[in-house]
Scaffold this active site. Structure first.
Site, mmCIF file in Angstrom:
data_model
loop_
_atom_site.group_PDB
_atom_site.id
_atom_site.type_symbol
_atom_site.label_atom_id
_atom_site.label_comp_id
_atom_site.label_asym_id
_atom_site.label_seq_id
_atom_site.Cartn_x
_atom_site.Cartn_y
_atom_site.Cartn_z
ATOM 1 N N GLY A 13 0.839 -1.208 0.021
ATOM 2 C CA GLY A 13 -0.001 0.050 0.011
ATOM 3 C C GLY A 13 0.991 1.191 0.205
ATOM 4 N N LEU A 15 1.327 3.730 2.160
ATOM 5 C CA LEU A 15 2.119 3.809 3.392
ATOM 6 C C LEU A 15 3.226 2.729 3.507
ATOM 7 C CD1 LEU A 15 2.711 4.950 6.231
ATOM 8 C CD2 LEU A 15 0.705 3.772 7.346
ATOM 9 N N ASP A 38 -0.490 -12.695 5.023
ATOM 10 C CA ASP A 38 -1.984 -12.457 5.389
ATOM 11 C C ASP A 38 -2.221 -12.285 6.898
ATOM 12 O OD1 ASP A 38 -4.568 -12.599 6.046
ATOM 13 O OD2 ASP A 38 -5.219 -14.126 4.350
ATOM 14 N N VAL A 39 -2.509 -10.922 7.403
ATOM 15 C CA VAL A 39 -2.408 -10.852 8.898
ATOM 16 C C VAL A 39 -3.557 -11.746 9.651
ATOM 17 C CG1 VAL A 39 -1.204 -8.674 8.755
ATOM 18 C CG2 VAL A 39 -3.698 -8.762 8.530
ATOM 19 N N ALA A 70 -4.848 -3.031 6.019
ATOM 20 C CA ALA A 70 -5.966 -2.326 6.217
ATOM 21 C C ALA A 70 -6.950 -2.689 5.080
ATOM 22 C CB ALA A 70 -5.994 -1.048 6.473
ATOM 23 N N TYR A 71 -8.171 -3.078 5.289
ATOM 24 C CA TYR A 71 -9.073 -3.222 4.407
ATOM 25 C C TYR A 71 -9.670 -1.633 4.296
ATOM 26 C CZ TYR A 71 -13.508 -4.497 1.632
ATOM 27 O OH TYR A 71 -14.426 -4.491 0.935
ATOM 28 N N THR A 72 -9.137 -0.957 3.040
ATOM 29 C CA THR A 72 -9.725 0.817 3.117
ATOM 30 C C THR A 72 -10.835 0.804 1.996
ATOM 31 O OG1 THR A 72 -7.741 0.962 1.684
ATOM 32 C CG2 THR A 72 -7.508 1.198 3.963
ATOM 33 N N TYR A 135 -16.616 0.599 7.727
ATOM 34 C CA TYR A 135 -15.156 0.794 7.699
ATOM 35 C C TYR A 135 -14.568 1.200 9.273
ATOM 36 C CZ TYR A 135 -10.671 2.705 7.036
ATOM 37 O OH TYR A 135 -9.332 3.414 7.064
ATOM 38 N N LYS A 139 -12.468 -0.685 11.987
ATOM 39 C CA LYS A 139 -10.872 -0.134 12.552
ATOM 40 C C LYS A 139 -11.090 -0.113 14.101
ATOM 41 C CE LYS A 139 -8.009 0.976 10.813
ATOM 42 N NZ LYS A 139 -6.713 0.230 10.187
#
Length: 307
Positions: A13, A15, A38-39, A70-72, A135, A139
């Site tokens: 990603g 970041l 894969d976390v 993250a799934y953003t 989302y 989070k």
């Protein structure tokens, strides 16, 4: 600063890429993408964190995990909250548990969407949460999982991030500037644009403080570009940096552009706790935008036809 060995899940990603770019003689960054790490898979996380600790020990450096995974996809999460929950909540829970067992500190990146977004003053790290979107809920659940894990962990919330990798607001505005005579952008949502490269530098500084046993006493911090604006103000600034007429950007209301996921009307985060912890504040958002466009002007494919 102490020598660091960083593991950055979510390395593909914007970041993650900016964190990987900070690799140096004193900072060894391994930034696997989701295909490589894969976390949500405990075995893979155990292997990765164990390898990090071993690598750090051999190199005489200090291991830290900085979770940028993250799934953003904010709107898609409304229809696929289970997947968003897996990445944004279950993933941090797995990471935190493994980091706790291996005694490796964890820095977890979170978002302004955990707040209700109906305030009128900057949110502090301890302000009450109240997410209105899938989302944001996932989070917030990830934050709870990390803070309740017993791991040596810090949450760093940020907002309105953009960078050289992937889709983001700056890239979208640059594209639309070349495609449209005028465009409308919402002027009733306020936040702080944050260049991901500046955020990455701040996270490495935080990791360095942790390595020196000078980690902040606060477990939750905010880190965004200085100052705030609306999306309309941000778009006008982007046009100015591209050498385009900012008056081509017209203001509109959120109601004129309904989206599946509700957007926070007020997303300004207070960076006071970050500064009080002795960490370097990020530069003002407008200054950072100028630097970003200067560094990536060719990639943004600045058009010249209407100038």
């Amino acid at each position: 600063m102490a020598k660091l060995a960083l593991l950055v899940p979510g390395g593909s990603g914007q970041l993650g890429r900016d964190l990987a770019a900070l690799t140096s003689d004193d900072v060894d960054v391994r930034a696997p993408g989701s295909a490589a790490l894969d976390v949500t898979q405990t075995g893979a996380v155990v292997e990765a964190v164990t390898d990090l600790a071993s690598r750090a020990r051999e190199a005489g450096s200090f291991p830290v995990v900085v979770n940028a995974a993250a799934y953003t996809a904010v709107d898609a999460a409304e229809e696929d909250e289970a997947r968003a929950f897996a990445v944004n909540a279950d993933g941090p829970r797995v990471l935190a548990a493994v980091c706790s067992s291996r005694r490796v500190p964890l820095v977890h990146v979170s978002t302004d969407y955990v707040f209700a977004g109906d305030g009128d003053r900057p949110y502090e790290p301890d302000s009450p949460l109240g997410p209105h979107s899938a989302y944001g809920r996932t989070k917030a659940a990830g934050e709870d999982a990390v803070l309740g894990s017993g791991a040596s962990a810090w949450i760093v919330r940020t907002a309105w991030a953009y960078g050289a990798t992937g889709a983001n607001f700056v890239k979208t505005m640059a594209r639309l500037e070349s495609e449209r005579e005028t465009l409308s952008v919402v002027d009733d949502q306020r936040g702080s644009p944050t260049w991901s490269a500046d955020l990455a530098a701040g996270l490495v500084e935080l990791a360095g403080r942790i390595a020196e046993d000078r980690g902040p006493e606060r477990s939750v911090l905010h880190c965004t570009g200085g100052g705030d604006t609306t999306w309309h103000g941000f778009a006008r600034a982007i046009f100015e940096e591209l050498g385009a007429d900012p008056d081509r950007v017209h203001p509109c209301s959120t109601d004129e552009f309904p989206r599946p996921a509700p957007r926070p009307a007020y997303s300004v985060l207070s960076n006071e706790a970050w500064s009080e912890s002795g960490l370097t504040p990020l530069r003002p958002w407008r200054e950072a935008l100028h630097a970003f466009v200067a560094a990536h002007r060719e990639a943004l494919r600045q058009p010249t036809a209407r100038r």
